[in-house]
Design a protein around this motif. Structure first.
Motif, PDB file in Angstrom:
ATOM      1  N   TRP A  52     -26.094 -78.635  79.779  1.00 40.68           N
ATOM      2  CA  TRP A  52     -25.404 -79.760  79.163  1.00 40.68           C
ATOM      3  C   TRP A  52     -24.315 -79.275  78.214  1.00 40.68           C
ATOM      4  O   TRP A  52     -24.319 -78.134  77.776  1.00 40.68           O
ATOM      5  CB  TRP A  52     -26.386 -80.659  78.420  1.00 40.68           C
ATOM      6  CG  TRP A  52     -27.284 -79.951  77.433  1.00 40.68           C
ATOM      7  CD1 TRP A  52     -28.470 -79.346  77.689  1.00 40.68           C
ATOM      8  CD2 TRP A  52     -27.039 -79.771  76.027  1.00 40.68           C
ATOM      9  NE1 TRP A  52     -28.999 -78.807  76.535  1.00 40.68           N
ATOM     10  CE2 TRP A  52     -28.147 -79.060  75.507  1.00 40.68           C
ATOM     11  CE3 TRP A  52     -26.012 -80.164  75.164  1.00 40.68           C
ATOM     12  CZ2 TRP A  52     -28.249 -78.704  74.158  1.00 40.68           C
ATOM     13  CZ3 TRP A  52     -26.106 -79.817  73.809  1.00 40.68           C
ATOM     14  CH2 TRP A  52     -27.213 -79.095  73.334  1.00 40.68           C
ATOM     15  N   GLU A  63     -29.117 -91.616  74.553  1.00 37.79           N
ATOM     16  CA  GLU A  63     -29.494 -91.755  75.954  1.00 37.79           C
ATOM     17  C   GLU A  63     -30.361 -90.586  76.415  1.00 37.79           C
ATOM     18  O   GLU A  63     -31.325 -90.769  77.171  1.00 37.79           O
ATOM     19  CB  GLU A  63     -28.238 -91.860  76.816  1.00 37.79           C
ATOM     20  CG  GLU A  63     -27.470 -93.157  76.618  1.00 37.79           C
ATOM     21  CD  GLU A  63     -26.169 -93.189  77.390  1.00 37.79           C
ATOM     22  OE1 GLU A  63     -25.779 -92.125  77.938  1.00 37.79           O
ATOM     23  OE2 GLU A  63     -25.545 -94.266  77.457  1.00 37.79           O
ATOM     24  N   THR A  64     -30.035 -89.388  75.954  1.00 36.72           N
ATOM     25  CA  THR A  64     -30.852 -88.218  76.294  1.00 36.72           C
ATOM     26  C   THR A  64     -32.263 -88.362  75.752  1.00 36.72           C
ATOM     27  O   THR A  64     -33.252 -88.054  76.441  1.00 36.72           O
ATOM     28  CB  THR A  64     -30.201 -86.938  75.737  1.00 36.72           C
ATOM     29  OG1 THR A  64     -28.928 -86.749  76.361  1.00 36.72           O
ATOM     30  CG2 THR A  64     -31.077 -85.717  75.990  1.00 36.72           C
ATOM     31  N   GLU A  66     -33.776 -91.174  75.065  1.00 37.43           N
ATOM     32  CA  GLU A  66     -34.448 -92.237  75.817  1.00 37.43           C
ATOM     33  C   GLU A  66     -35.046 -91.703  77.110  1.00 37.43           C
ATOM     34  O   GLU A  66     -36.158 -92.076  77.504  1.00 37.43           O
ATOM     35  CB  GLU A  66     -33.460 -93.370  76.119  1.00 37.43           C
ATOM     36  CG  GLU A  66     -33.113 -94.219  74.906  1.00 37.43           C
ATOM     37  CD  GLU A  66     -32.002 -95.214  75.208  1.00 37.43           C
ATOM     38  OE1 GLU A  66     -31.615 -95.320  76.403  1.00 37.43           O
ATOM     39  OE2 GLU A  66     -31.537 -95.878  74.268  1.00 37.43           O
ATOM     40  N   ARG A  67     -34.319 -90.818  77.781  1.00 35.21           N
ATOM     41  CA  ARG A  67     -34.852 -90.211  79.008  1.00 35.21           C
ATOM     42  C   ARG A  67     -36.067 -89.350  78.696  1.00 35.21           C
ATOM     43  O   ARG A  67     -37.021 -89.296  79.483  1.00 35.21           O
ATOM     44  CB  ARG A  67     -33.768 -89.391  79.706  1.00 35.21           C
ATOM     45  CG  ARG A  67     -32.664 -90.245  80.319  1.00 35.21           C
ATOM     46  CD  ARG A  67     -31.804 -89.427  81.272  1.00 35.21           C
ATOM     47  NE  ARG A  67     -31.031 -88.404  80.571  1.00 35.21           N
ATOM     48  CZ  ARG A  67     -29.814 -88.610  80.069  1.00 35.21           C
ATOM     49  NH1 ARG A  67     -29.246 -89.805  80.172  1.00 35.21           N
ATOM     50  NH2 ARG A  67     -29.166 -87.628  79.461  1.00 35.21           N
ATOM     51  N   ALA A  68     -36.034 -88.676  77.544  1.00 38.01           N
ATOM     52  CA  ALA A  68     -37.190 -87.865  77.145  1.00 38.01           C
ATOM     53  C   ALA A  68     -38.415 -88.743  76.910  1.00 38.01           C
ATOM     54  O   ALA A  68     -39.536 -88.389  77.298  1.00 38.01           O
ATOM     55  CB  ALA A  68     -36.862 -87.063  75.886  1.00 38.01           C
ATOM     56  N   ASP A  70     -38.954 -91.633  78.320  1.00 41.13           N
ATOM     57  CA  ASP A  70     -39.397 -92.098  79.637  1.00 41.13           C
ATOM     58  C   ASP A  70     -40.271 -91.059  80.327  1.00 41.13           C
ATOM     59  O   ASP A  70     -41.233 -91.406  81.023  1.00 41.13           O
ATOM     60  CB  ASP A  70     -38.182 -92.410  80.519  1.00 41.13           C
ATOM     61  CG  ASP A  70     -37.445 -93.674  80.086  1.00 41.13           C
ATOM     62  OD1 ASP A  70     -38.035 -94.473  79.329  1.00 41.13           O
ATOM     63  OD2 ASP A  70     -36.286 -93.845  80.508  1.00 41.13           O
ATOM     64  N   ARG A  71     -39.940 -89.780  80.149  1.00 42.34           N
ATOM     65  CA  ARG A  71     -40.756 -88.726  80.747  1.00 42.34           C
ATOM     66  C   ARG A  71     -42.172 -88.744  80.179  1.00 42.34           C
ATOM     67  O   ARG A  71     -43.158 -88.602  80.914  1.00 42.34           O
ATOM     68  CB  ARG A  71     -40.128 -87.351  80.493  1.00 42.34           C
ATOM     69  CG  ARG A  71     -38.966 -87.002  81.400  1.00 42.34           C
ATOM     70  CD  ARG A  71     -38.479 -85.587  81.113  1.00 42.34           C
ATOM     71  NE  ARG A  71     -37.409 -85.173  81.991  1.00 42.34           N
ATOM     72  CZ  ARG A  71     -37.582 -84.599  83.170  1.00 42.34           C
ATOM     73  NH1 ARG A  71     -38.800 -84.391  83.619  1.00 42.34           N
ATOM     74  NH2 ARG A  71     -36.537 -84.240  83.910  1.00 42.34           N
ATOM     75  N   GLU A  73     -43.744 -91.285  78.790  1.00 43.98           N
ATOM     76  CA  GLU A  73     -44.433 -92.491  79.225  1.00 43.98           C
ATOM     77  C   GLU A  73     -44.812 -92.435  80.699  1.00 43.98           C
ATOM     78  O   GLU A  73     -45.808 -93.017  81.120  1.00 43.98           O
ATOM     79  CB  GLU A  73     -43.557 -93.708  78.933  1.00 43.98           C
ATOM     80  CG  GLU A  73     -43.372 -93.955  77.438  1.00 43.98           C
ATOM     81  CD  GLU A  73     -42.441 -95.117  77.135  1.00 43.98           C
ATOM     82  OE1 GLU A  73     -41.760 -95.588  78.076  1.00 43.98           O
ATOM     83  OE2 GLU A  73     -42.378 -95.528  75.959  1.00 43.98           O
ATOM     84  N   ASP A  76     -44.487 -87.227  82.916  1.00 44.31           N
ATOM     85  CA  ASP A  76     -43.736 -86.171  83.589  1.00 44.31           C
ATOM     86  C   ASP A  76     -43.338 -85.029  82.662  1.00 44.31           C
ATOM     87  O   ASP A  76     -42.652 -84.100  83.098  1.00 44.31           O
ATOM     88  CB  ASP A  76     -42.463 -86.759  84.218  1.00 44.31           C
ATOM     89  CG  ASP A  76     -42.780 -87.789  85.286  1.00 44.31           C
ATOM     90  OD1 ASP A  76     -43.761 -87.588  86.025  1.00 44.31           O
ATOM     91  OD2 ASP A  76     -42.053 -88.796  85.370  1.00 44.31           O
ATOM     92  N   PHE A 101     -42.023 -79.724  81.329  1.00 41.02           N
ATOM     93  CA  PHE A 101     -41.809 -80.717  82.374  1.00 41.02           C
ATOM     94  C   PHE A 101     -42.728 -80.396  83.548  1.00 41.02           C
ATOM     95  O   PHE A 101     -42.832 -79.233  83.961  1.00 41.02           O
ATOM     96  CB  PHE A 101     -40.338 -80.731  82.785  1.00 41.02           C
ATOM     97  CG  PHE A 101     -39.424 -80.824  81.597  1.00 41.02           C
ATOM     98  CD1 PHE A 101     -39.326 -82.008  80.884  1.00 41.02           C
ATOM     99  CD2 PHE A 101     -38.718 -79.721  81.153  1.00 41.02           C
ATOM    100  CE1 PHE A 101     -38.513 -82.102  79.758  1.00 41.02           C
ATOM    101  CE2 PHE A 101     -37.901 -79.798  80.037  1.00 41.02           C
ATOM    102  CZ  PHE A 101     -37.801 -80.993  79.334  1.00 41.02           C
ATOM    103  N   ASP A 182     -23.124 -79.538  83.584  1.00 38.53           N
ATOM    104  CA  ASP A 182     -22.380 -80.779  83.416  1.00 38.53           C
ATOM    105  C   ASP A 182     -20.880 -80.597  83.593  1.00 38.53           C
ATOM    106  O   ASP A 182     -20.163 -81.552  83.894  1.00 38.53           O
ATOM    107  CB  ASP A 182     -22.661 -81.386  82.039  1.00 38.53           C
ATOM    108  CG  ASP A 182     -24.036 -82.029  81.953  1.00 38.53           C
ATOM    109  OD1 ASP A 182     -24.679 -82.199  83.005  1.00 38.53           O
ATOM    110  OD2 ASP A 182     -24.455 -82.361  80.828  1.00 38.53           O
TER     111      ASP A 182
END
Length: 213
Positions: A52, A63-64, A66-68, A70-71, A73, A76, A101, A182
């Protein structure tokens, strides 16, 4: 496979470090923007070999994170903030981030890490690896841990080689065109692995590890 997010502890403590899981209600994690932004001190050096690029707006960091979340929850994996504990220089600051991960179908864990330059050379990479190995093998009962770096990253090569050897693992080799950055560039990686049986036989931990839920 449904996995409870509670499998990933809220925090992990080692002798010198505290790992704090990134959660949805942890607004303080946006302090990362101060270290991930384009004008942050030494950011070009500390992100030279990661996939990145530095952020030009706090929204990208949000946003990054938030993705963390989600993992976590989704079972993952988890992202953790690294902070030196009391008694260490610059105690309490965000020194970097780390992540574990999971690939449940392969019974696999992949480690990642980013560290600010003022905290290089302290052995923190190996110390947080001790904690993540225990999380992957003892708590999650996975079979294999994989970790990698791009060939040009000699600092990571030294750190990873040291703790992989200490935990009984091995260098698997160089894999071509393995990761996309990226900025559009494609890079080889050098990959290492440690199995649960190798880890148990080596008993290579150099620090005490405590999980807090």
């Amino acid at each position: 496979m449904a996995v409870s997010a509670s499998l990933f502890p809220e925090s992990v403590e080692t002798d010198r470090l505290r790992l704090e899981r990134v959660d949805a209600d942890d607004a303080g994690a946006l302090d990362l923007y101060e270290h991930w932004r384009t004008e942050a001190p030494n950011v070009e050096e500390s992100t030279e070999y990661v996939s990145w690029e530095p952020y030009d707006h706090p929204n990208g960091v949000a946003e990054t994170l938030e993705r963390a979340v989600d993992r976590v929850e989704g079972g993952d994996g988890a992202m953790y903030l690294l902070r030196p504990r009391d008694g260490e220089d610059r105690a309490g600051e965000i020194a970097g981030t780390t992540g574990l991960f999971t690939g449940w179908d392969q019974r696999l864990a992949v480690f990642g890490m980013w560290l600010r330059k003022p905290f290089w050379g302290r052995g923190y990479s190996g110390e947080r690896a001790d904690a993540l190995f225990e999380l992957a093998f003892d708590r999650l009962d996975l079979d294999v841990v994989r970790v990698s770096h791009v060939p040009e990253n000699t600092n990571s090569e030294r750190a990873i080689t040291k703790y992989v050897d200490r935990h009984g693992g091995r260098r698997e080799g160089r894999f071509r065109n393995r990761v996309s950055f990226d900025d559009g560039s494609i890079h080889d990686t050098v990959e290492y692995s440690v199995s649960q049986s190798e880890w148990a036989a080596a008993d290579g931990a150099e620090t005490a590890v405590e999980f807090r839920d």
